[in-house]
Write a protein that holds these residues in place. Structure first.
Motif, mmCIF file in Angstrom:
data_model
loop_
_atom_site.group_PDB
_atom_site.id
_atom_site.type_symbol
_atom_site.label_atom_id
_atom_site.label_comp_id
_atom_site.label_asym_id
_atom_site.label_seq_id
_atom_site.Cartn_x
_atom_site.Cartn_y
_atom_site.Cartn_z
ATOM 1 N N PRO A 1 0.812 1.304 -13.271
ATOM 2 C CA PRO A 1 0.515 0.219 -13.352
ATOM 3 C C PRO A 1 0.830 -0.825 -12.435
ATOM 4 C CG PRO A 1 2.601 0.662 -14.600
ATOM 5 C CD PRO A 1 1.837 1.900 -14.231
ATOM 6 N N HIS A 2 1.750 -0.227 -11.310
ATOM 7 C CA HIS A 2 2.225 -1.104 -10.093
ATOM 8 C C HIS A 2 1.369 -1.426 -9.186
ATOM 9 C CE1 HIS A 2 3.312 2.992 -9.567
ATOM 10 N NE2 HIS A 2 3.562 2.882 -8.218
ATOM 11 N N LEU A 3 0.152 -0.403 -9.222
ATOM 12 C CA LEU A 3 -0.981 -0.283 -8.470
ATOM 13 C C LEU A 3 -2.093 -1.082 -8.757
ATOM 14 C CD1 LEU A 3 -1.010 3.418 -7.552
ATOM 15 C CD2 LEU A 3 0.265 1.564 -6.478
ATOM 16 N N SER A 4 -1.993 -2.047 -9.927
ATOM 17 C CA SER A 4 -2.987 -2.679 -10.390
ATOM 18 C C SER A 4 -3.570 -3.984 -9.648
ATOM 19 C CB SER A 4 -2.883 -3.466 -11.572
ATOM 20 O OG SER A 4 -3.580 -4.122 -12.214
ATOM 21 N N GLY A 5 -5.020 -4.083 -9.339
ATOM 22 C CA GLY A 5 -5.172 -5.175 -8.560
ATOM 23 C C GLY A 5 -5.397 -6.543 -9.294
ATOM 24 N N GLU B 1 -2.747 -3.336 5.318
ATOM 25 C CA GLU B 1 -2.652 -2.368 4.269
ATOM 26 C C GLU B 1 -4.199 -2.076 3.704
ATOM 27 O OE1 GLU B 1 -0.485 -0.159 3.508
ATOM 28 O OE2 GLU B 1 1.151 -1.043 4.643
ATOM 29 N N ARG B 2 -4.710 -1.007 3.700
ATOM 30 C CA ARG B 2 -5.818 -0.683 3.094
ATOM 31 C C ARG B 2 -6.056 -0.814 1.730
ATOM 32 N NH1 ARG B 2 -10.896 1.051 4.125
ATOM 33 N NH2 ARG B 2 -10.595 0.886 6.223
ATOM 34 N N TRP B 3 -4.887 -0.466 1.040
ATOM 35 C CA TRP B 3 -4.717 -0.917 -0.538
ATOM 36 C C TRP B 3 -3.238 -1.846 -0.614
ATOM 37 C CZ3 TRP B 3 -8.783 -0.041 -3.071
ATOM 38 C CH2 TRP B 3 -9.609 0.793 -2.470
ATOM 39 N N PRO B 4 -3.451 -3.174 -0.624
ATOM 40 C CA PRO B 4 -2.081 -3.759 -0.460
ATOM 41 C C PRO B 4 -1.174 -3.730 -1.656
ATOM 42 C CG PRO B 4 -4.070 -5.029 -0.908
ATOM 43 C CD PRO B 4 -4.496 -3.913 -0.869
ATOM 44 N N GLU B 5 -1.632 -3.206 -2.723
ATOM 45 C CA GLU B 5 -0.665 -3.339 -3.945
ATOM 46 C C GLU B 5 0.753 -2.982 -3.756
ATOM 47 O OE1 GLU B 5 -5.060 -3.957 -5.028
ATOM 48 O OE2 GLU B 5 -3.921 -2.281 -3.983
ATOM 49 N N PRO B 6 0.857 -1.495 -3.335
ATOM 50 C CA PRO B 6 2.170 -1.288 -3.091
ATOM 51 C C PRO B 6 3.189 -2.187 -2.156
ATOM 52 C CG PRO B 6 0.716 0.608 -2.692
ATOM 53 C CD PRO B 6 -0.029 -0.425 -2.932
ATOM 54 N N ALA B 7 2.620 -2.651 -1.264
ATOM 55 C CA ALA B 7 3.192 -3.672 -0.466
ATOM 56 C C ALA B 7 3.759 -4.883 -1.087
ATOM 57 C CB ALA B 7 2.325 -3.972 0.847
ATOM 58 N N ARG C 1 -11.677 8.362 -4.812
ATOM 59 C CA ARG C 1 -10.606 8.138 -5.539
ATOM 60 C C ARG C 1 -9.286 9.131 -4.915
ATOM 61 N NH1 ARG C 1 -10.120 6.395 -10.403
ATOM 62 N NH2 ARG C 1 -12.345 6.506 -10.655
ATOM 63 N N THR C 2 -9.532 10.096 -4.511
ATOM 64 C CA THR C 2 -8.354 11.045 -3.999
ATOM 65 C C THR C 2 -7.871 10.402 -2.444
ATOM 66 O OG1 THR C 2 -9.282 12.904 -4.714
ATOM 67 C CG2 THR C 2 -7.849 13.262 -2.853
ATOM 68 N N ARG C 3 -8.546 9.650 -1.540
ATOM 69 C CA ARG C 3 -7.983 9.083 -0.597
ATOM 70 C C ARG C 3 -7.362 7.805 -1.068
ATOM 71 N NH1 ARG C 3 -12.303 7.776 3.822
ATOM 72 N NH2 ARG C 3 -13.689 7.061 2.057
ATOM 73 N N MET C 4 -8.104 7.177 -1.839
ATOM 74 C CA MET C 4 -7.421 5.891 -2.475
ATOM 75 C C MET C 4 -5.917 6.203 -3.095
ATOM 76 S SD MET C 4 -8.247 3.225 -5.499
ATOM 77 C CE MET C 4 -8.108 4.419 -6.755
ATOM 78 N N TYR C 5 -5.868 7.205 -3.747
ATOM 79 C CA TYR C 5 -4.370 7.458 -4.420
ATOM 80 C C TYR C 5 -3.523 7.954 -3.581
ATOM 81 C CZ TYR C 5 -5.418 6.063 -9.393
ATOM 82 O OH TYR C 5 -5.727 5.281 -10.289
ATOM 83 N N ALA C 6 -4.092 8.886 -2.327
ATOM 84 C CA ALA C 6 -3.130 9.412 -1.365
ATOM 85 C C ALA C 6 -2.664 8.168 -0.583
ATOM 86 C CB ALA C 6 -3.799 10.323 -0.693
ATOM 87 N N ASP C 7 -3.388 7.244 -0.308
ATOM 88 C CA ASP C 7 -2.746 6.054 0.471
ATOM 89 C C ASP C 7 -1.879 5.141 -0.297
ATOM 90 O OD1 ASP C 7 -3.063 4.749 3.117
ATOM 91 O OD2 ASP C 7 -3.955 3.075 1.993
ATOM 92 N N LEU C 8 -2.278 4.978 -1.418
ATOM 93 C CA LEU C 8 -1.406 4.218 -2.555
ATOM 94 C C LEU C 8 0.097 4.935 -2.456
ATOM 95 C CD1 LEU C 8 -3.922 3.134 -5.051
ATOM 96 C CD2 LEU C 8 -2.775 1.645 -3.707
#
Length: 218
Positions: A135-139, A157-163, A201-208
């Motif tokens: 849930p902490h990765l929700s946009g 960040e390609r996917w900024p949610e973790p930051a 999807r795999t690349r997204m979760y790997a990056d996140l």
């Protein structure tokens, strides 16, 4: 003319980073416009009709010349508004209503939270499962604009949610999850074809999920 001492209505903008989301972005914009006239779509180097569709739906559109990632698009959208409060939305949502936006917005405007994070509930098995597992990765988020602008390296960040989540923890901000009943997302496998979608999807979760390790590197 309002009395000088009358409380000012807080300004709210909806920002929507989008990459090749011509099929869904118009509906997300339509719902967002029921909340506020300030709706900004940042087309992240899309090579479909995302920008044109969003503009026709009534959004202000920022077009990035090349795909730089969601963080770059989010930063561009934030720089296109001076609103005090920001509602972040993904461009591929389904089942979204103004009530969902108000559910996230209300606790922030009331001062109970510094950020609310929307979590899917009943929008589809795959999207529900992924959203509840991480849930902490929700946009889907609501907070003050200055909080987002203070997130280190946001635009990189390609996917900024973790930051963003890491910044919440570092600063001691008050945040919590808000359920969004019957909201889901169009699966990448449906948008891009099965194998391309699985790879994306795999690349997204790997990056996140490797955010912390990457940020620890000198």
């Amino acid at each position: 003319m309002p009395h000088p001492s009358a409380p000012q209505t807080p300004s709210v903008a909806v920002v929507i980073p989008a990459y090749n989301e011509a099929g869904t972005v118009a509906e997300v914009v339509r719902v967002a416009l029921e909340l506020t006239p300030q709706v900004v779509v940042a087309s992240d180097g899309s090579d479909d009709e995302t920008a044109a569709v969003a503009r026709a739906a009534g959004a202000t559109v920022v077009e990035l010349p090349q795909n730089g990632g969601k963080g770059a698009a989010l930063s561009a959208a934030l720089n296109a508004t001076n609103a005090e409060y920001i509602v972040m939305l993904d461009a591929d949502l389904t089942g979204l209503t103004p009530d969902h936006l108000n559910r996230m917005l209300r606790p922030v405007l009331d001062g109970r939270l510094d950020m609310s994070i929307g979590v899917f509930e009943g929008g589809g098995f795959v999207t529900d499962w992924g959203n509840k597992l991480t849930p902490h990765l929700s946009g889907q988020r609501v907070c003050r604009r200055d909080l987002l602008l203070a997130v280190p390296h946001l635009g990189e960040e390609r996917w900024p949610e973790p930051a963003i989540t890491a910044h919440l923890k570092t600063t001691g901000a008050r945040w919590d999850y808000v359920e969004l009943p019957h909201v889901g997302q169009v699966l990448k496998e449906k948008k891009r074809g099965f194998w391309n979608g699985v790879w994306a999807r795999t690349r997204m979760y790997a990056d996140l999920l490797t955010f912390r390790a990457r940020r620890k590197k000198p």
